[in-house]
Motif scaffolding. Structure first.
Motif, PDB file in Angstrom:
ATOM      1  N   LEU A  10      62.583   1.146  39.184  1.00 30.56           N
ATOM      2  CA  LEU A  10      61.943   0.762  40.436  1.00 30.56           C
ATOM      3  C   LEU A  10      60.433   0.941  40.344  1.00 30.56           C
ATOM      4  O   LEU A  10      59.658   0.102  40.820  1.00 30.56           O
ATOM      5  N   GLY A  11      60.012   2.028  39.712  1.00 30.78           N
ATOM      6  CA  GLY A  11      58.581   2.255  39.547  1.00 30.78           C
ATOM      7  C   GLY A  11      57.934   1.157  38.714  1.00 30.78           C
ATOM      8  O   GLY A  11      56.822   0.700  39.023  1.00 30.78           O
ATOM      9  N   THR A  12      58.609   0.732  37.653  1.00 35.16           N
ATOM     10  CA  THR A  12      58.070  -0.346  36.818  1.00 35.16           C
ATOM     11  C   THR A  12      57.927  -1.628  37.619  1.00 35.16           C
ATOM     12  O   THR A  12      56.944  -2.372  37.466  1.00 35.16           O
ATOM     13  N   LEU A  13      58.901  -1.913  38.475  1.00 27.45           N
ATOM     14  CA  LEU A  13      58.802  -3.088  39.341  1.00 27.45           C
ATOM     15  C   LEU A  13      57.558  -2.998  40.225  1.00 27.45           C
ATOM     16  O   LEU A  13      56.813  -3.983  40.367  1.00 27.45           O
ATOM     17  N   ILE A  14      57.316  -1.829  40.801  1.00 27.78           N
ATOM     18  CA  ILE A  14      56.118  -1.635  41.626  1.00 27.78           C
ATOM     19  C   ILE A  14      54.861  -1.773  40.769  1.00 27.78           C
ATOM     20  O   ILE A  14      53.850  -2.344  41.195  1.00 27.78           O
ATOM     21  N   GLY A  15      54.927  -1.271  39.532  1.00 25.08           N
ATOM     22  CA  GLY A  15      53.784  -1.388  38.639  1.00 25.08           C
ATOM     23  C   GLY A  15      53.462  -2.829  38.294  1.00 25.08           C
ATOM     24  O   GLY A  15      52.291  -3.240  38.299  1.00 25.08           O
ATOM     25  N   VAL A  16      54.489  -3.628  37.984  1.00 22.82           N
ATOM     26  CA  VAL A  16      54.273  -5.045  37.692  1.00 22.82           C
ATOM     27  C   VAL A  16      53.703  -5.752  38.910  1.00 22.82           C
ATOM     28  O   VAL A  16      52.791  -6.590  38.802  1.00 22.82           O
TER      29      VAL A  16
END
Length: 351
Positions: free
Chosen positions: A301-307
């Protein structure tokens, strides 16, 4: 003589009170340290969300008629789908404490190769896609074996593997883009829609859901997390450390291959270096994600927010007419900030 001695004895302690405040002033009070620690924990946990919210406010104020529209946000989500798949795959070895610098080169080669198999070799679309994705998985397995079995540092091993992939890329294409002959059927994979929802968004959601389940709801995922905390402790607990690291690398390269196939479908051709930039943006997104909702921990989920943060920044810069080089500067600076925020989260999250 005795008077002088007595005077020196009585005057010496008199200096202590005057020097004590200056000595104590060198050290912050407990409350000041607590406030600083709380601020650092806040940045380490919500830093990325703060950055994302700030950019949304700033770009919306600068370009309210073009940036702050539903259509533009829909375009952002669609445009970031391929990068999200690659970055989410990279997140898995990062969770295990490893790096994979070959993902961008794997995406480029797989995107070029699938076009070559369709146009030059005449393979069917499903067979070409399956073969290319399997190749990506094999590259990941090789990375995992070199790192876990041979003991080569992940940074060096994946950089070397990526360079080999670049060589294979140029050997196959001669450095020339490959044109697609089955354009309509293959490009529909990326540009098509189901009930108004773009295929890319659907594929992204499926991949993210699968990776989240793997990391959070399977024994293999728990093993990968345990390795990231302490490989030696995980080994003592009975975890097959080498196998789990190989699985993590295989997942990363498989996702890179999927991203390459979708990129070729979206472009309608095979470009030699089209996916190389995924490496920098994926690392930026993953490290930004480690400072989103968790204290310095990599998670899907964090990676999605990062992208999303990277995509919003690039889109906003384009909307305000910033030169193209500013996007590279932005991504590079964002990577530095992301690593700093992730480090802050890990350091103060343990406090």
């Amino acid at each position: 003589m005795s008077a002088d001695h007595s005077l020196s004895e009585t005057s010496a302690p008199a200096e202590a009170p005057s020097s004590l405040p200056s000595t104590l002033a060198r050290y912050p009070s407990a409350s000041a340290r607590d406030r600083r620690a709380q601020l650092m924990r806040l940045l380490g946990t919500y830093g990325t969300i703060i950055v994302l919210a700030s950019m949304l406010v700033i770009f919306s104020a600068l370009q309210p008629a073009t940036f702050a529209t539903i259509g533009n946000f829909r375009n952002i989500i669609n445009d970031m789908a391929i990068g999200t798949i690659v970055a989410a795959g990279l997140t898995v070895p990062l969770v295990a404490g490893d790096f994979d610098l070959s993902i961008g080169y794997v995406a480029s080669f797989c995107g070029l190769l699938v076009v070559g198999l369709l146009s030059s070799s005449g393979l069917s679309i499903p067979l070409a896609i399956v073969l290319v994705i399997c190749l990506g998985t094999i590259i990941g397995i090789v990375n995992g074996i070199v790192v876990s079995k041979i003991g080569v540092n992940a940074f060096i091993a994946t950089l070397g593997t990526g360079t080999i992939v670049v060589g294979l890329n140029y050997a196959y294409s001669g450095g020339i883009p490959l044109q697609l002959t089955q354009s309509r059927q293959f490009t529909n994979i990326a540009i098509g829609r189901i009930a108004g929802v773009p295929h890319l968004v659907i594929i992204m959601a499926v991949v993210l859901a699968l990776l989240w389940v793997i990391l959070n709801r399977t024994v293999q995922g728990q093993h990968i997390k345990a390795i990231g905390v302490s490989p030696e402790s995980a080994r003592r607990a009975g975890v097959a450390v080498d196998r789990s690291r190989i699985v993590a690398f295989a997942i990363a390269s498989t996702c890179a291959a999927i991203g390459g196939v979708l990129m070729a479908s979206n472009l309608g051709s095979g470009q030699v270096t089209a996916g190389d930039s995924f490496m920098l943006t994926s690392f930026s997104a993953a490290f930004l994600g480690s400072a989103a909702l968790r204290e310095g921990q990599f998670h899907i989920l964090g990676t999605l927010i990062g992208v999303l943060t990277v995509a919003v920044g690039n889109n906003g810069l384009a909307m305000i007419g910033a030169p193209i080089f500013t996007q590279f500067l932005f991504t590079g600076c964002l990577l530095v900030v992301a690593v700093a925020l992730g480090g802050i989260g890990r350091r103060y999250g343990r406090g």
